[in-house]
Design a protein around this motif. Structure first.
Motif, PDB file in Angstrom:
ATOM      1  N   VAL A  60       0.754  -1.241  -0.079  1.00 52.54           N
ATOM      2  CA  VAL A  60       0.033  -0.104   0.073  1.00 52.54           C
ATOM      3  C   VAL A  60       0.951   1.075  -0.095  1.00 52.54           C
ATOM      4  O   VAL A  60       0.439   2.304  -0.718  1.00 52.54           O
ATOM      5  N   SER A  61       1.857   1.055   0.740  1.00 54.23           N
ATOM      6  CA  SER A  61       2.788   2.504   0.951  1.00 54.23           C
ATOM      7  C   SER A  61       3.543   2.759  -0.263  1.00 54.23           C
ATOM      8  O   SER A  61       4.048   3.808  -0.524  1.00 54.23           O
ATOM      9  N   MET A  62       3.542   2.044  -1.277  1.00 50.93           N
ATOM     10  CA  MET A  62       4.159   2.176  -2.654  1.00 50.93           C
ATOM     11  C   MET A  62       3.286   3.380  -3.269  1.00 50.93           C
ATOM     12  O   MET A  62       3.903   3.982  -4.014  1.00 50.93           O
ATOM     13  N   PHE A  63       2.084   3.347  -2.955  1.00 49.32           N
ATOM     14  CA  PHE A  63       1.113   4.527  -3.797  1.00 49.32           C
ATOM     15  C   PHE A  63       1.102   5.789  -2.799  1.00 49.32           C
ATOM     16  O   PHE A  63       0.297   6.464  -3.437  1.00 49.32           O
ATOM     17  N   CYS A  64       1.589   5.979  -1.787  1.00 51.83           N
ATOM     18  CA  CYS A  64       1.480   6.785  -0.918  1.00 51.83           C
ATOM     19  C   CYS A  64       2.732   7.472  -0.270  1.00 51.83           C
ATOM     20  O   CYS A  64       3.768   6.878  -0.273  1.00 51.83           O
ATOM     21  N   ASP A  65       2.361   8.579   0.481  1.00 52.15           N
ATOM     22  CA  ASP A  65       3.257   9.114   1.376  1.00 52.15           C
ATOM     23  C   ASP A  65       3.078   8.897   2.686  1.00 52.15           C
ATOM     24  O   ASP A  65       1.783   8.886   3.175  1.00 52.15           O
ATOM     25  N   MET A  66       4.169   8.806   3.591  1.00 47.47           N
ATOM     26  CA  MET A  66       3.777   8.493   4.846  1.00 47.47           C
ATOM     27  C   MET A  66       4.889   9.209   5.799  1.00 47.47           C
ATOM     28  O   MET A  66       6.252   9.167   5.604  1.00 47.47           O
TER      29      MET A  66
END
Length: 320
Positions: A60-66
């Motif tokens: 999921v984090s591949m497509f998001c900033d965290m």
């Protein structure tokens, strides 16, 4: 005459078709099968319990900033991590360094075959030599890297032997010396495992095959190519797969010999392996989304040669 015989046989048999016996249905859910499935499922269940959640988060984090690795801060970034992964020059640099260092595994494999070939000649002290060769392999990779760091140091043993003052791990004139230092650190302990495996494989080859080859006038190379190599093919297949995995995931040696205090692994990033780059970006700088993209890319890169080799091996075994 033939017609009369045919009619007689038909009358004798009474025009009865042969009765086919029905085979009992094979039971799938037997006690033995259930036990086997349970044993096989134990590591899979353990993997899903301890790694399933983290794998899902990384995907999921591949497509998001965290922010600071907090799940409640996940925000869609319009594939920015993928753009960064395919445009960052450090990625190509790390791939090049990784390929050079990964070649150490195949050099170690060749060394293991040669040494195991000598040890298979029933020499005295064979077990002692196998133990001595195996000791470096069971040593901690970090401890081995620290030892070689001292050897390659500015005032280390290597400079004392060659009479120079080269800083092998921080050579601004030739940064590649750092890459080859890591390469050497991997080559030194790696043959130990292959030597033990190949010694067992050599002893399993039927000596009668070599005797028959001698009667046919085969030379040493022909015997090695047509008898020895096929006889150790299964072990070689396993060691090559393990070597690809170990070579592409090199981290400990690079981390010790090229500490990335400022995000760079030595001069010109000569010690920046692909796995080390993932660690620096994901752990040191907290770019978990970008590091996740690289991690999944590493998974694909490793699966391609492994899948091709396994498929080819299955075809070879089916042909036999």
């Amino acid at each position: 005459m033939a017609n009369n015989v045919s009619v007689a046989m038909t009358e004798e048999c009474g025009n009865k078709a042969p009765v086919q016996q029905k085979l009992p249905k094979k039971r799938i859910f037997t006690a033995n099968n259930l036990i086997c499935w349970f044993i096989v499922a134990i590591p899979l269940i353990g993997f899903l319990v301890f790694n399933g959640f983290t794998i899902g988060v990384s995907f999921v984090s591949m497509f998001c900033d965290m922010e600071y690795n907090q799940l409640n801060t996940l925000t869609w970034n319009n594939y920015a991590n993928f753009v960064e992964a395919f445009t960052n020059p450090k990625v190509l640099k790390s791939i090049g360094v990784t390929l050079i260092i990964a070649s150490a595994q195949f050099v170690s494999l060749a060394i293991a075959i040669i040494i195991a070939g000598f040890l298979s000649q029933n020499i005295k002290g064979k077990r002692i030599f196998q133990t001595l060769y195996f000791v470096p392999y069971i040593c901690s990779s970090v401890a081995v890297a620290i030892m070689w760091k001292v050897i390659f140091g500015h005032h280390g043993a290597l400079n004392a032997i060659v009479g120079g003052e080269t800083d092998w791990l921080n050579n601004l004139e030739n940064p590649r010396t750092l890459t080859w230092a890591i390469w050497t650190t991997i080559v030194w302990p790696s043959p130990g495992y292959g030597i033990v495996m190949y010694c067992a494989a050599f002893s399993a080859i039927n000596p009668a095959l070599y005797e028959a080859a001698d009667l046919d006038g085969a030379n040493a190379f022909q015997k090695f190519w047509n008898i020895t190599l096929p006889g150790i093919s299964n072990i070689t297949f396993f060691l090559v797969l393990a070597g690809i995995s170990a070579g592409l995931t090199c981290f400990d040696q690079a981390n010790v010999l090229a500490p990335a205090t400022d995000g760079n692994a030595g001069p010109d990033n000569a010690g920046l392996t692909f796995m080390y780059h993932i660690y620096i970006e994901g752990v040191q700088f907290g770019h978990m989304g970008y590091a996740s993209v690289l991690s999944w890319a590493m998974f694909v890169i490793m699966m391609i040669p492994a899948g091709v080799m396994i498929k080819k091996r299955v075809i070879e075994l089916e042909d036999k």
